[in-house]
Design a protein around this motif. Structure first.
Motif, PDB file in Angstrom:
ATOM      1  N   ARG A 207       0.745  -1.240   0.594  1.00  0.00           N
ATOM      2  CA  ARG A 207      -0.124   0.212  -0.146  1.00  0.00           C
ATOM      3  C   ARG A 207       0.673   0.592  -0.159  1.00  0.00           C
ATOM      4  N   TRP A 208       0.920   2.296  -0.727  1.00  0.00           N
ATOM      5  CA  TRP A 208       1.896   3.158  -1.040  1.00  0.00           C
ATOM      6  C   TRP A 208       0.486   4.188  -0.600  1.00  0.00           C
ATOM      7  N   GLN A 209       0.586   5.622   0.185  1.00  0.00           N
ATOM      8  CA  GLN A 209      -0.225   6.874  -0.191  1.00  0.00           C
ATOM      9  C   GLN A 209       0.685   8.121  -0.433  1.00  0.00           C
TER      10      GLN A 209
ATOM     11  N   SER B 178       4.418   7.114   1.451  1.00  0.00           N
ATOM     12  CA  SER B 178       5.400   6.243   1.777  1.00  0.00           C
ATOM     13  C   SER B 178       4.363   5.281   2.216  1.00  0.00           C
ATOM     14  N   GLY B 179       4.702   4.004   2.194  1.00  0.00           N
ATOM     15  CA  GLY B 179       3.952   2.184   2.319  1.00  0.00           C
ATOM     16  C   GLY B 179       4.444   1.059   3.399  1.00  0.00           C
TER      17      GLY B 179
ATOM     18  N   ASN C 239       7.569  -0.656   6.068  1.00  0.00           N
ATOM     19  CA  ASN C 239       7.309   0.226   6.232  1.00  0.00           C
ATOM     20  C   ASN C 239       8.462   0.822   4.613  1.00  0.00           C
TER      21      ASN C 239
ATOM     22  N   SER D  76       9.581   3.640   1.649  1.00  0.00           N
ATOM     23  CA  SER D  76       9.788   5.200   0.859  1.00  0.00           C
ATOM     24  C   SER D  76      10.482   5.256  -0.229  1.00  0.00           C
TER      25      SER D  76
ATOM     26  N   ASN E  39      12.104  -2.008   1.459  1.00  0.00           N
ATOM     27  CA  ASN E  39      12.090  -1.884  -0.151  1.00  0.00           C
ATOM     28  C   ASN E  39      12.151  -2.735  -0.789  1.00  0.00           C
TER      29      ASN E  39
END
Length: 143
Positions: free
Chosen positions: A9-11, A18-19, A31, A33, A45
């Motif tokens: 999920r990326w926002q 961030s995701g 997490n 980014s 990543n």
């Protein structure tokens, strides 16, 4: 065989967003980014996850190859260094360096190296990635 899943999920936008990455059963979650992927920021990543998958798959394949040859490994520890570089085609995983150390009582160095190379060639993740990325292997038999 079961189908394995993972999700992301990326926002937000690319550089400030961030995701979260998560494996299907929730065994791994992290997490990520722009900074954790393209710089040295905190978080994980996709390339690290590819490295973890490759190291895990190779370690299991090598353990099987050793057992099939009649050798019982005490341990196989593998690190995958994933090279993520900008190329003419854009960002790409260009190379993965596998580094493994095996404790295998009673096995000679030549057989150890031969079985390590065979495991690299037959590991399902190596077979998936090798058409697009060079895969190197450094294998050391621990005494």
């Amino acid at each position: 065989m079961p189908i394995r899943t993972a999700s992301a999920r990326w926002q937000g936008n690319l550089t400030e967003g961030s995701g979260t990455l998560r494996t299907g059963k929730g065994g791994l979650e992290g997490n990520y980014s722009f900074k954790s992927r393209f710089e040295e920021g905190e978080g994980t990543n996709p390339e690290e996850l590819i490295g973890a998958a490759h190291a895990g798959c190779f370690s299991m394949a090598f353990s099987k190859a050793l057992a099939d040859a009649g050798a019982t490994p005490t341990s196989v520890e593998t690190t995958a260094k994933v090279h993520f570089e900008k190329t003419d085609a854009g960002f790409s995983v260009t190379r993965i360096d596998l580094e493994t150390v095996g404790q295998v009582p009673g096995l000679d160095e030549g057989e150890f190296q031969k079985l390590a190379e065979a495991a690299k060639a037959n590991c399902p993740i190596s077979r998936l990635l090798s058409p697009g990325a060079e895969i190197t292997l450094t294998a050391r038999l621990a005494s």
